[in-house]
Design a protein around this motif. Structure first.
Motif, PDB file in Angstrom:
ATOM      1  N   LYS A  42      27.841  81.184  81.252  1.00  0.00           N
ATOM      2  CA  LYS A  42      28.684  79.995  81.451  1.00  0.00           C
ATOM      3  C   LYS A  42      28.375  78.922  80.408  1.00  0.00           C
ATOM      4  N   THR A  43      27.099  78.615  80.280  1.00  0.00           N
ATOM      5  CA  THR A  43      26.714  77.580  79.310  1.00  0.00           C
ATOM      6  C   THR A  43      27.068  78.007  77.892  1.00  0.00           C
ATOM      7  N   THR A  44      26.900  79.283  77.634  1.00  0.00           N
ATOM      8  CA  THR A  44      27.241  79.796  76.304  1.00  0.00           C
ATOM      9  C   THR A  44      28.729  79.603  76.016  1.00  0.00           C
ATOM     10  N   PHE A  84      25.466  68.100  79.651  1.00  0.00           N
ATOM     11  CA  PHE A  84      24.552  69.211  79.411  1.00  0.00           C
ATOM     12  C   PHE A  84      23.886  69.641  80.712  1.00  0.00           C
ATOM     13  N   GLN A  85      23.618  70.936  80.795  1.00  0.00           N
ATOM     14  CA  GLN A  85      22.972  71.457  82.000  1.00  0.00           C
ATOM     15  C   GLN A  85      21.600  70.787  82.189  1.00  0.00           C
ATOM     16  N   ILE A  86      20.828  70.742  81.106  1.00  0.00           N
ATOM     17  CA  ILE A  86      19.569  69.993  81.151  1.00  0.00           C
ATOM     18  C   ILE A  86      19.881  68.636  80.537  1.00  0.00           C
ATOM     19  N   LEU A 160      31.811  69.898  82.584  1.00  0.00           N
ATOM     20  CA  LEU A 160      30.603  69.467  83.293  1.00  0.00           C
ATOM     21  C   LEU A 160      29.745  70.692  83.586  1.00  0.00           C
ATOM     22  N   ASP A 161      28.555  70.723  82.999  1.00  0.00           N
ATOM     23  CA  ASP A 161      27.694  71.897  83.168  1.00  0.00           C
ATOM     24  C   ASP A 161      26.675  71.631  84.267  1.00  0.00           C
ATOM     25  N   GLU A 162      26.918  72.193  85.433  1.00  0.00           N
ATOM     26  CA  GLU A 162      26.038  72.051  86.601  1.00  0.00           C
ATOM     27  C   GLU A 162      25.700  70.596  86.861  1.00  0.00           C
ATOM     28  N   ALA A 163      26.745  69.782  86.910  1.00  0.00           N
ATOM     29  CA  ALA A 163      26.554  68.350  87.109  1.00  0.00           C
ATOM     30  C   ALA A 163      25.974  68.036  88.479  1.00  0.00           C
TER      31      ALA A 163
HETATM   32 MG   LIG Z   1      23.871  77.490  82.326  1.00  0.00          MG
END
Ligand SMILES: [Mg+2]
Ligand SMILES: Nc1ncnc2c1ncn2[C@@H]1O[C@H](COP(=O)(O)OP(=O)(O)O)[C@@H](O)[C@H]1O
Lengths: 245, 290, 344
Positions: A42-44, A84-86, A160-163
């Motif tokens: 997903k993030t990729t 960003f996820q992190i 939104l990545d794992e917000a």
């Molecule tokens: Mg991810």
């Protein structure tokens, strides 16, 4: 014309295929959920669309324009913003300064950028913390700040990545309300979540990634009963139990 | 053999010999970088300290470098652990500026301390058990140089064996790979960091003792070697031990051949140009993975 | 309002004191030291634009210093071109070189960039040491011109002439930095320093902005290089292209506090007198003593207070303000932060 079109996108890291031949269209105004077990890619996919990784194959079109391989800053200028996820807040800058950095994209003058940033801080409930250094915020507020900062660039499309990962239930409620408000303002959104149940009430459509493949593209109700999706998640549980022992 | 050929071979051999010492130095630096992403800007000064330690043991107590070598290595191991505990530990999560400046400050401190304590004089160790030279097919090889490269190869080999074949070495590599995962696996990463500094500086200790047998010793001697070491580490891929080893040899050869075929005084330019070329074209180094 | 008026008063006072300095301090050693303090303030501020605000640590700024010194000196000694003109030509050369170095180097980050700048600096030193046309390792002596005219950029009797020139440069770079902090570019540079990936995601072309910072930084460094040549009247690769110059530029900024306007000035004010006193009074016996102390300071500061002396001051100010809050509930805001409420 769809707002975002992804055609046959593949991303490989050496021998590992993180995204494989993904086709996806996102319509203007949609809230699209993107789910999948950890490591599904997903993030990729986000990184490939927002210019952080060049795709190995395939094309990305935004508002009909081919943006494949554009650098992140150009993608952002075109109207795509992300979190960003992190979390990556600008640690030694204040909350207000963080958002101003985003606002400068559309308002080059300091006073205007500040005014715009203050509006957004008001909207996202961070106005009282505007003079605090970003590094001193709680995780929930850092995520909020990242969202505010992305909004300040006035995006048409928001990733939104794992917000909502790592937030407590009341913070999740706030975040959900925020997403709804943004949607009403006409911002198209793609939400990545690892946990299905956060997405279900929010998204109109959900796509599922598993081991880099897009395995489902459907309404939330249908996704919840899709055997392949269940298998993907069960598979993860199975792997997780094995890892513990 | 024609005189030119002899001269050429002579140069080549000396390049390879010094290359092994570069290798050892680079391995020490790359080990620290690999494990915690911090460049030890004081690497050259640590070398300088090792050389002085060897020198003083020889001058004051008449201990031959051959025998003081393990002592110097041990001293530098301890110094490495202390450096980690006293300084580096505190900047692991600090902004990058602080990370750069802390070892940078250490460099300024040590170099000038040496100048204050021992003056700028060039010092040499006289006749040691290793003095003299041997002749092989008309090529002269200094015994100190020969021994230094032998020592460097053995030390690097031992280090490599330690990393690949022992549990602790494996834990160290795991920490280098991903410190969070390593922590979850029950590895005491704090100890691994200290160990990396200890081993990194111990390698420098060995290199220093070996170099002291033929190289003059002075407070700024570190600068002569450290830039070469940076280049080798970059060339070999930051963090890669075998990479640093091979790169060290390559640089040794390039340096002398560059001096031989072109102009001796431009040999450093050649090396820096290689560094810049490498990091621009292939930032992950020749053998780097990233 | 009260506070702003008070600050203005202090500012005016400081400026007056600085302007009058040569009149109440006549001792040559002190005058010389003061000139060096101001010179290193300018150099520290120049380094600070790239290293402090944009967070790109360079240990190769001696390149620009040397280019400034050599360009104006060469133009003057060979072609008789006024150093005033040569100063700007030198700045131009330095800017061009900064682009050539910066363009590729900015793909490197952190330690990699720092090492690349060391390598670049050493390459320049070697080239100039071996470049016969510009004096090789021996360097160039500048001809002495008597008469103490401003147009000659030389003062034999009235040393204060140098003081006013370098003070003007300080004023200029303070103004530039002050403006920078209050424009988009200043915010962008800080964002790049804090997290370059996040900065890119916000539409910032990081290479371009780093390059801008480097160009400004190089230009000022080169201008001071010319000043140095005129002040000392002798330049050589070992003095103007020395790694020691690059290091000291960084030290001044780090000690005082990187990424701040006052930091490098404070750093220079602490460091340079210390260096000059030990150099003069401990000459020969303990040449590097002040540097030992520097090294120690740098280590202590990076470990305990990466924000430098300015950081210590700020913390003290915060604590004091926090104590004051008990009585009057004024919000604790940074000097800059306070202004936004007026706009909102
Ligand atoms: Mg991810
Ligand atoms: N920069 C990278 N280099 C190598 N492999 C990567 C990189 N980024 C992600 N991967 C790999 O790609 C796969 C997908 O990761 P990711 O996109 O982060 O998954 P998700 O966000 O769905 O959890 C994983 O196996 C991950 O290890």
């Amino acid at each position: 014309m769809p707002l975002l079109e992804i055609e046959g996108l593949t991303k490989q890291f050496g021998g590992l295929t993180a995204n494989h031949n993904i086709h996806l269209q996102v319509e203007e105004g949609e809230i699209l959920g993107l789910i999948g077990p950890n490591g599904a890619g997903k993030t990729t996919l986000f990184n490939c669309i927002t210019g952080f990784y060049p795709p190995t194959r395939g094309r990305v079109r935004f508002q009909g324009r081919d943006i494949t391989g554009w650098p992140p800053e150009r993608v952002c200028q075109a109207g795509i913003a992300r979190t960003f996820q992190i979390v990556r807040v600008l640690r030694e800058m204040t909350v207000l300064e963080n958002v101003m950095v985003g606002a400068f994209l559309r308002y080059p003058r300091v006073e205007e950028a500040r005014r715009h940033a203050l509006q957004i801080l008001e909207f996202s409930g961070l106005i009282d913390r505007r003079h605090e250094l970003a590094r001193n915020l709680t995780i929930a507020n850092k995520k909020r700040l990242e969202l505010a900062r992305a909004l300040a660039t006035k995006p048409r499309l928001l990733f939104l990545d794992e917000a909502m990962a790592g937030l407590n239930p009341s913070e999740i409620n706030d975040a959900v309300a925020m997403v709804r408000k943004l949607s009403e303002q006409g911002i198209t959104m793609i939400l990545v979540e690892h946990v299905m149940k956060v997405i279900m009430p929010l998204a109109e459509r959900v796509v599922v990634l598993d081991s880099g493949e897009l395995i489902a593209d459907d309404t939330p109700e249908n996704i919840a009963t899709n055997p392949r999706v269940i298998e993907a998640y069960l598979g993860e549980k199975y792997r997780a139990t094995r890892a513990i022992h | 053999m024609s005189p030119e050929l002899v001269l050429f071979l002579q140069t080549l051999v000396s390049g390879i010999l010094i290359g092994f010492v570069f290798s050892l130095l680079s391995v020490g630096l790359t080990l620290i970088f690999g494990v915690m992403d911090i460049v030890n800007f004081a690497h050259g000064e640590h070398l300088m300290l090792a050389m002085y330690a060897t020198f003083w043991m020889w001058t004051l107590w008449g201990i031959d470098p051959l025998f003081s070598l393990p002592v110097v290595a041990l001293l530098l191991f301890i110094l490495g652990v202390i450096t980690y505990r006293l300084l580096i530990r505190y900047v692991l999560d600090a902004p990058m500026l602080a990370q750069i400046f802390v070892t940078f400050g250490l460099m300024v401190f040590l170099r000038n301390l040496a100048q204050v304590l021992w003056s700028e004089d060039y010092r040499r160790i006289g006749d040691t058990l290793l003095s003299g030279r041997i002749e092989l097919f008309g090529i002269f090889i200094g015994r100190p140089q020969l021994f230094a490269s032998l020592g460097a190869v053995i030390t690097t080999g031992l280090l490599y064996f330690f990393l690949k074949r022992t549990r602790t070495g494996w834990a160290l590599e795991a920490t280098a790979e991903d410190k969070e995962v390593a922590g979850l696996m029950g590895i005491n990463t704090e100890r691994m960091f200290a160990l990396a500094w200890g081993l990194g500086l111990a390698s420098v200790g060995v290199a220093g003792a070996l170099l002291a047998t033929f190289n003059p010793i002075f407070p700024e001697v570190g600068t002569v070697f450290v830039l070469v070491t940076f280049v080798a580490v970059a060339l070999g891929g930051f963090g890669s031990v075998p990479g640093a080893f091979i790169a060290g040899i390559i640089i040794g050869i390039v340096q002398v051949l560059g001096g031989f075929l072109w102009e001796p005084r431009f040999k450093t330019v050649l090396i820096y140009a290689i560094y810049l070329g490498v990091v621009f074209i292939r930032p992950q180094g020749l053998l780097g993975r990233r | 309002m009260q506070r702003i008026r008070w600050q203005l008063l202090v500012l005016v006072l400081v400026v007056l004191l600085l302007l009058a300095f040569p009149f109440y301090v006549a001792q040559p050693f002190l005058q010389r030291t003061m000139i060096l303090v101001v010179m290193w303030s300018v150099l520290g501020l120049a380094w600070n634009i790239l290293g402090g605000y944009a967070g790109q640590v360079s240990f190769g700024h001696a390149i620009f210093f040397g280019l400034g010194a050599y360009t104006s000196t060469y133009l003057f000694t060979e072609w008789g071109i006024s150093p005033w003109l040569g100063m700007f030509v030198g700045a131009g050369v330095a800017v061009l070189v900064s682009i050539v170095i910066g363009w590729p180097s900015f793909r490197l980050v952190g330690h990699y960039f720092a090492i690349a700048t060391i390598a670049a600096g050493e390459i320049f030193a070697v080239i100039f040491r071996n470049w016969k046309a510009v004096g090789g390792a021996v360097g160039i002596y500048l001809p002495i011109i008597r008469g103490d005219r401003l147009i000659d950029y030389q003062f034999q009797e009235f040393k204060a002439g140098y003081y006013y020139i370098i003070l003007a440069m300080l004023a200029l770079i303070v103004l530039v930095t002050y403006r920078l902090e209050r424009t988009r570019m200043g915010y962008y540079l800080k964002a790049i320093r804090e997290d370059s990936e996040a900065a890119r995601s916000l539409g910032i072309n990081i290479t371009r902005y780093k390059l801008y910072a480097m160009m400004i930084s190089a230009a000022f460094t080169a201008i001071v290089g010319t000043f140095y040549a005129q002040f000392v009247l002798y330049i050589s690769p070992n003095t103007v292209f020395a790694l020691a110059i690059s290091i000291q530029m960084a030290l001044v900024a780090i000690l005082g506090g990187t990424g701040t306007l006052l930091g490098p000035i404070i750093g220079a004010a602490v460091l340079i007198p210390m260096a000059e006193y030990t150099r003069v009074y401990l000459a020969g016996r303990a040449g590097g003593l002040h540097l030992v102390v520097y090294g120690l300071l740098i280590m202590l500061i990076s470990v305990y207070q990466p924000a430098g002396l300015m950081g210590i001051y700020r913390e003290w100010q915060h604590k004091r303000a926090a104590r004051g809050m008990v009585n009057d509930s004024l919000p604790v805001a940074t000097a800059e932060g306070g202004a936004d409420d007026a706009v909102a």
